[in-house]
Write a protein that holds these residues in place. Structure first.
Motif, mmCIF file in Angstrom:
data_model
loop_
_atom_site.group_PDB
_atom_site.id
_atom_site.type_symbol
_atom_site.label_atom_id
_atom_site.label_comp_id
_atom_site.label_asym_id
_atom_site.label_seq_id
_atom_site.Cartn_x
_atom_site.Cartn_y
_atom_site.Cartn_z
ATOM 1 N N ARG A 123 8.852 66.586 -1.738
ATOM 2 C CA ARG A 123 8.674 65.166 -1.438
ATOM 3 C C ARG A 123 10.009 64.438 -1.433
ATOM 4 N N ILE A 124 10.872 64.781 -2.387
ATOM 5 C CA ILE A 124 12.201 64.161 -2.434
ATOM 6 C C ILE A 124 12.969 64.444 -1.148
ATOM 7 N N GLU A 125 12.932 65.682 -0.701
ATOM 8 C CA GLU A 125 13.637 66.047 0.534
ATOM 9 C C GLU A 125 13.060 65.318 1.740
ATOM 10 N N GLN A 126 11.732 65.198 1.804
ATOM 11 C CA GLN A 126 11.103 64.495 2.926
ATOM 12 C C GLN A 126 11.487 63.016 2.954
ATOM 13 N N ILE A 127 11.476 62.374 1.784
ATOM 14 C CA ILE A 127 11.816 60.949 1.734
ATOM 15 C C ILE A 127 13.290 60.748 2.069
ATOM 16 N N GLU A 128 14.143 61.602 1.553
ATOM 17 C CA GLU A 128 15.570 61.496 1.868
ATOM 18 C C GLU A 128 15.807 61.633 3.369
ATOM 19 N N ALA A 129 15.085 62.552 4.016
ATOM 20 C CA ALA A 129 15.240 62.740 5.461
ATOM 21 C C ALA A 129 14.790 61.495 6.223
ATOM 22 N N GLN A 130 13.698 60.886 5.779
ATOM 23 C CA GLN A 130 13.222 59.666 6.432
ATOM 24 C C GLN A 130 14.241 58.543 6.290
ATOM 25 N N LEU A 131 14.862 58.432 5.133
ATOM 26 C CA LEU A 131 15.862 57.386 4.923
ATOM 27 C C LEU A 131 17.118 57.649 5.745
ATOM 28 N N GLY A 164 11.977 52.998 -3.334
ATOM 29 C CA GLY A 164 11.290 52.922 -4.618
ATOM 30 C C GLY A 164 10.576 54.213 -4.970
ATOM 31 N N GLU A 165 9.892 54.804 -3.975
ATOM 32 C CA GLU A 165 9.188 56.055 -4.246
ATOM 33 C C GLU A 165 10.159 57.190 -4.531
ATOM 34 N N LEU A 166 11.304 57.180 -3.862
ATOM 35 C CA LEU A 166 12.299 58.228 -4.096
ATOM 36 C C LEU A 166 12.761 58.201 -5.545
ATOM 37 N N GLN A 167 13.052 57.007 -6.067
ATOM 38 C CA GLN A 167 13.508 56.911 -7.455
ATOM 39 C C GLN A 167 12.410 57.340 -8.419
ATOM 40 N N TRP A 168 11.172 56.881 -8.151
ATOM 41 C CA TRP A 168 10.071 57.280 -9.021
ATOM 42 C C TRP A 168 9.860 58.784 -8.977
ATOM 43 N N THR A 169 9.918 59.389 -7.790
ATOM 44 C CA THR A 169 9.672 60.828 -7.664
ATOM 45 C C THR A 169 10.725 61.624 -8.422
ATOM 46 N N ARG A 170 11.970 61.191 -8.327
ATOM 47 C CA ARG A 170 13.028 61.872 -9.084
ATOM 48 C C ARG A 170 12.778 61.770 -10.588
ATOM 49 N N ASP A 171 12.409 60.575 -11.039
ATOM 50 C CA ASP A 171 12.153 60.378 -12.466
ATOM 51 C C ASP A 171 10.938 61.185 -12.925
ATOM 52 N N PHE A 172 9.879 61.179 -12.113
ATOM 53 C CA PHE A 172 8.673 61.924 -12.463
ATOM 54 C C PHE A 172 8.975 63.415 -12.504
ATOM 55 N N ARG A 173 9.727 63.906 -11.510
ATOM 56 C CA ARG A 173 10.117 65.322 -11.512
ATOM 57 C C ARG A 173 10.845 65.681 -12.802
ATOM 58 N N ASP A 174 11.761 64.808 -13.227
ATOM 59 C CA ASP A 174 12.524 65.090 -14.448
ATOM 60 C C ASP A 174 11.613 65.107 -15.676
ATOM 61 N N ARG A 175 10.635 64.208 -15.710
ATOM 62 C CA ARG A 175 9.716 64.196 -16.844
ATOM 63 C C ARG A 175 8.877 65.471 -16.882
ATOM 64 N N VAL A 176 8.408 65.890 -15.717
ATOM 65 C CA VAL A 176 7.620 67.126 -15.650
ATOM 66 C C VAL A 176 8.481 68.331 -16.037
ATOM 67 N N ALA A 177 9.730 68.343 -15.567
ATOM 68 C CA ALA A 177 10.629 69.463 -15.836
ATOM 69 C C ALA A 177 10.961 69.590 -17.320
ATOM 70 N N THR A 178 10.958 68.478 -18.033
ATOM 71 C CA THR A 178 11.300 68.527 -19.459
ATOM 72 C C THR A 178 10.066 68.642 -20.345
ATOM 73 N N GLY A 179 8.882 68.869 -19.736
ATOM 74 C CA GLY A 179 7.713 69.206 -20.524
ATOM 75 C C GLY A 179 6.665 68.139 -20.679
ATOM 76 N N ASP A 180 6.822 66.997 -20.020
ATOM 77 C CA ASP A 180 5.799 65.958 -20.137
ATOM 78 C C ASP A 180 4.495 66.411 -19.485
ATOM 79 N N TYR A 181 3.401 65.958 -20.033
ATOM 80 C CA TYR A 181 2.064 66.184 -19.503
ATOM 81 C C TYR A 181 1.661 67.663 -19.618
ATOM 82 N N SER A 182 0.432 67.928 -19.276
ATOM 83 C CA SER A 182 -0.113 69.278 -19.370
ATOM 84 C C SER A 182 -0.649 69.696 -18.010
ATOM 85 N N PHE A 183 -0.423 70.957 -17.668
ATOM 86 C CA PHE A 183 -0.832 71.470 -16.365
ATOM 87 C C PHE A 183 -1.645 72.754 -16.545
ATOM 88 N N ALA A 184 -2.131 73.284 -15.437
ATOM 89 C CA ALA A 184 -2.996 74.464 -15.484
ATOM 90 C C ALA A 184 -2.306 75.600 -16.235
#
Length: 206
Positions: A123-131, A164-184
């Motif tokens: 998603r980050i790559e797609q948004i960056e390409a659009q910008l 705005g979505e690009l910044q949020w996506t980067r931040d969300f990715r970092d939170r997921v990468a550092t262990g936030d939330y629970s996944f399958a």
């Protein structure tokens, strides 16, 4: 319609077997009428339509509870459709339909962490390409004598949302990468309250 379908399949999947009024009440606590443009009265129709197409099974209750009430659960086709829609909404950036990613967020815990991280990177790559394409799209509009000049602002408001979505996506990715939330495959960090499910089951429909 795909957002509505994902939300209905996803909410049934959480609480199944579940009654229509239970599902409607839960979705309204998510404010879907505001961000997903779902008419509360259409939720029942949507459930019946999904059952008609084989994605949900309708279960008519017997004398143990209240005869005539219908509950729903996913069929095998419904499970397949749920994951297909979820991945479609997660992996595809559509600035004109932000509700699709918002719906996907509700059910990301059903995917493993690696897939979610990979999708967020995409998603980050797609948004960056659009910008990056933005200046050239602006130029095309400005050079077209048949297009009103102010149309370029349609691109600019879209670019602002993308930023705005690009910044949020980067931040969300970092939170997921550092262990936030629970996944399958991980210990869940949330489960529906059994007491609340029992309350919904036994509540009168009127």
């Amino acid at each position: 319609m795909s957002t509505t379908r994902l939300l209905l399949l996803g909410i049934v999947r959480i609480f199944q077997p579940a009654y229509g009024y239970q599902l409607r009440r839960e979705l309204l606590t998510w404010n879907v009428q505001d961000w997903a443009n779902i008419n509360p009265g259409s939720i029942y129709t949507g459930l019946r339509t999904l059952a008609k197409h084989g994605y949900l099974a309708e279960i008519e209750e017997g004398p143990d509870h209240r005869a005539g009430r219908t509950s729903y659960k996913l069929t095998a086709d419904g499970e397949t459709e749920f994951f297909s829609l979820l991945r479609q909404h997660l992996w595809t950036v559509d600035g004109f339909h932000p509700d699709r990613m918002q719906a996907a967020l509700s059910f990301l815990y059903t995917l493993d962490r690696y897939e979610v991280l990979t999708a967020l990177e995409s998603r980050i790559e797609q948004i960056e390409a659009q910008l990056q394409a933005m200046p050239f799209n602006e130029q095309q509009i400005q050079q077209d004598p048949g297009t009103p000049n102010q149309v370029v602002e349609m691109l600019r408001i879209g670019a602002a949302r993308n930023q705005g979505e690009l910044q949020w996506t980067r931040d969300f990715r970092d939170r997921v990468a550092t262990g936030d939330y629970s996944f399958a495959g991980e210990a869940p960090d949330w489960n529906p309250d059994p007491a609340l499910i029992a309350e919904w089951r036994d509540r009168p429909t009127s």
